[in-house]
Motif scaffolding. Structure first.
Motif, short mmCIF file in Angstrom:
data_model
loop_
_atom_site.label_atom_id
_atom_site.label_comp_id
_atom_site.label_asym_id
_atom_site.label_seq_id
_atom_site.Cartn_x
_atom_site.Cartn_y
_atom_site.Cartn_z
N SER A 1 0.83 -1.20 0.00
CA SER A 1 0.00 0.00 0.00
C SER A 1 0.87 1.24 0.00
O SER A 1 1.99 1.23 0.51
CB SER A 1 -0.90 0.04 1.24
N MET A 2 0.31 2.32 -0.53
CA MET A 2 0.99 3.61 -0.59
C MET A 2 0.04 4.68 -0.08
O MET A 2 -1.15 4.66 -0.43
CB MET A 2 1.38 3.87 -2.05
N PHE A 3 0.54 5.58 0.76
CA PHE A 3 -0.29 6.63 1.34
C PHE A 3 0.43 7.97 1.29
O PHE A 3 1.65 8.03 1.44
CB PHE A 3 -0.60 6.33 2.82
N ILE A 4 -0.32 9.03 1.10
CA ILE A 4 0.15 10.39 1.33
C ILE A 4 -0.73 10.94 2.43
O ILE A 4 -1.96 10.94 2.32
CB ILE A 4 0.07 11.25 0.06
N LEU A 5 -0.09 11.39 3.52
CA LEU A 5 -0.82 11.83 4.71
C LEU A 5 -0.40 13.24 5.09
O LEU A 5 0.71 13.67 4.77
CB LEU A 5 -0.54 10.88 5.88
N ASP A 6 -1.27 13.94 5.83
CA ASP A 6 -0.89 15.25 6.35
C ASP A 6 -0.08 15.08 7.63
O ASP A 6 0.23 13.97 8.03
CB ASP A 6 -2.12 16.13 6.56
N GLN A 7 0.26 16.19 8.28
CA GLN A 7 1.11 16.14 9.48
C GLN A 7 0.50 15.37 10.63
O GLN A 7 1.20 14.83 11.46
CB GLN A 7 1.42 17.52 10.04
N LYS A 8 -0.82 15.33 10.70
CA LYS A 8 -1.49 14.65 11.82
C LYS A 8 -1.79 13.18 11.51
O LYS A 8 -2.31 12.48 12.36
CB LYS A 8 -2.78 15.38 12.15
N GLY A 9 -1.49 12.75 10.30
CA GLY A 9 -1.72 11.36 9.94
C GLY A 9 -3.02 11.10 9.21
O GLY A 9 -3.39 9.95 8.99
N LYS A 10 -3.72 12.16 8.81
CA LYS A 10 -4.96 11.99 8.06
C LYS A 10 -4.63 11.66 6.61
O LYS A 10 -3.83 12.33 5.97
CB LYS A 10 -5.79 13.27 8.12
N VAL A 11 -5.28 10.63 6.08
CA VAL A 11 -4.99 10.15 4.73
C VAL A 11 -5.53 11.14 3.70
O VAL A 11 -6.70 11.53 3.74
CB VAL A 11 -5.61 8.76 4.49
N ILE A 12 -4.66 11.56 2.79
CA ILE A 12 -5.05 12.43 1.69
C ILE A 12 -5.26 11.59 0.43
O ILE A 12 -6.28 11.71 -0.23
CB ILE A 12 -3.98 13.52 1.45
N ILE A 13 -4.27 10.76 0.12
CA ILE A 13 -4.35 9.87 -1.04
C ILE A 13 -3.88 8.48 -0.60
O ILE A 13 -2.90 8.37 0.13
CB ILE A 13 -3.45 10.36 -2.20
N SER A 14 -4.55 7.46 -1.06
CA SER A 14 -4.12 6.11 -0.73
C SER A 14 -4.32 5.19 -1.93
O SER A 14 -5.16 5.44 -2.79
CB SER A 14 -4.90 5.56 0.47
N ARG A 15 -3.52 4.14 -1.95
CA ARG A 15 -3.63 3.12 -3.00
C ARG A 15 -3.22 1.79 -2.39
O ARG A 15 -2.13 1.65 -1.84
CB ARG A 15 -2.73 3.47 -4.17
N ASN A 16 -4.12 0.82 -2.46
CA ASN A 16 -3.85 -0.53 -1.96
C ASN A 16 -3.60 -1.42 -3.17
O ASN A 16 -4.52 -1.75 -3.91
CB ASN A 16 -5.03 -1.03 -1.13
N TYR A 17 -2.35 -1.80 -3.39
CA TYR A 17 -1.98 -2.55 -4.58
C TYR A 17 -2.27 -4.03 -4.47
O TYR A 17 -2.74 -4.64 -5.41
CB TYR A 17 -0.48 -2.35 -4.89
N ARG A 18 -1.94 -4.64 -3.36
CA ARG A 18 -2.03 -6.09 -3.25
C ARG A 18 -3.25 -6.58 -2.48
O ARG A 18 -3.62 -7.73 -2.58
CB ARG A 18 -0.76 -6.63 -2.58
N GLY A 19 -3.86 -5.74 -1.68
CA GLY A 19 -5.03 -6.14 -0.92
C GLY A 19 -4.73 -6.97 0.32
O GLY A 19 -5.65 -7.54 0.91
N ASP A 20 -3.47 -7.04 0.72
CA ASP A 20 -3.12 -7.86 1.88
C ASP A 20 -2.89 -7.04 3.15
O ASP A 20 -2.51 -7.57 4.18
CB ASP A 20 -1.89 -8.72 1.59
N VAL A 21 -3.16 -5.74 3.09
CA VAL A 21 -2.99 -4.86 4.24
C VAL A 21 -4.36 -4.39 4.70
O VAL A 21 -5.18 -3.97 3.88
CB VAL A 21 -2.11 -3.63 3.86
N PRO A 22 -4.65 -4.47 6.00
CA PRO A 22 -5.96 -4.02 6.49
C PRO A 22 -6.14 -2.51 6.32
O PRO A 22 -5.17 -1.75 6.24
CB PRO A 22 -5.96 -4.41 7.97
N ILE A 23 -7.37 -2.10 6.27
CA ILE A 23 -7.70 -0.69 6.04
C ILE A 23 -7.20 0.19 7.17
O ILE A 23 -6.79 1.33 6.96
CB ILE A 23 -9.22 -0.53 5.86
N ASN A 24 -7.19 -0.32 8.39
CA ASN A 24 -6.80 0.50 9.55
C ASN A 24 -5.28 0.63 9.71
O ASN A 24 -4.81 1.15 10.71
CB ASN A 24 -7.42 -0.06 10.82
N ALA A 25 -4.48 0.18 8.76
CA ALA A 25 -3.02 0.28 8.86
C ALA A 25 -2.58 1.73 8.87
O ALA A 25 -1.62 2.08 9.57
CB ALA A 25 -2.36 -0.47 7.71
#
Length: 94
Positions: A5-29
């Protein structure tokens, strides 16, 4: 490179952009990563850490976190190089 998975987050950890490539990582990661950066000050944060079988790698660029997660045994240097190149392409960073 086995990037899950790949994420771009702000300073507080809020997800701005995300992409789950393989589907093996839970959403709450991404929430685990947000908890990690909120619990530790900037000097205690390590760019690579593991939590419950997931390997997190991140860089900080202009108050944004570029973070990737891998569940498999992957080349972490390649993941960090990917994040730096992504920052260079997207944000014209040197």
């Amino acid at each position: 490179m086995t990037l899950s998975s790949m994420f771009i987050l702000d300073q507080k950890g809020k997800v701005i952009i995300s992409r789950n490539y393989r589907g093996d990582v839970p959403i709450n990661a991404a929430d685990r990563f947000a908890q990690y950066i909120q619990e530790r000050d900037e000097m205690e944060q390590r760019p690579i850490f593991t939590d419950e079988g997931l390997t997190f790698a991140f860089i900080k660029h202009n108050n944004l976190f570029l973070m990737c997660i891998s569940k498999r045994n992957s080349n972490i240097a390649l993941l960090l190089m990917y994040l730096y190149r992504l920052a260079k392409v997207c944000f014209n960073a040197v």
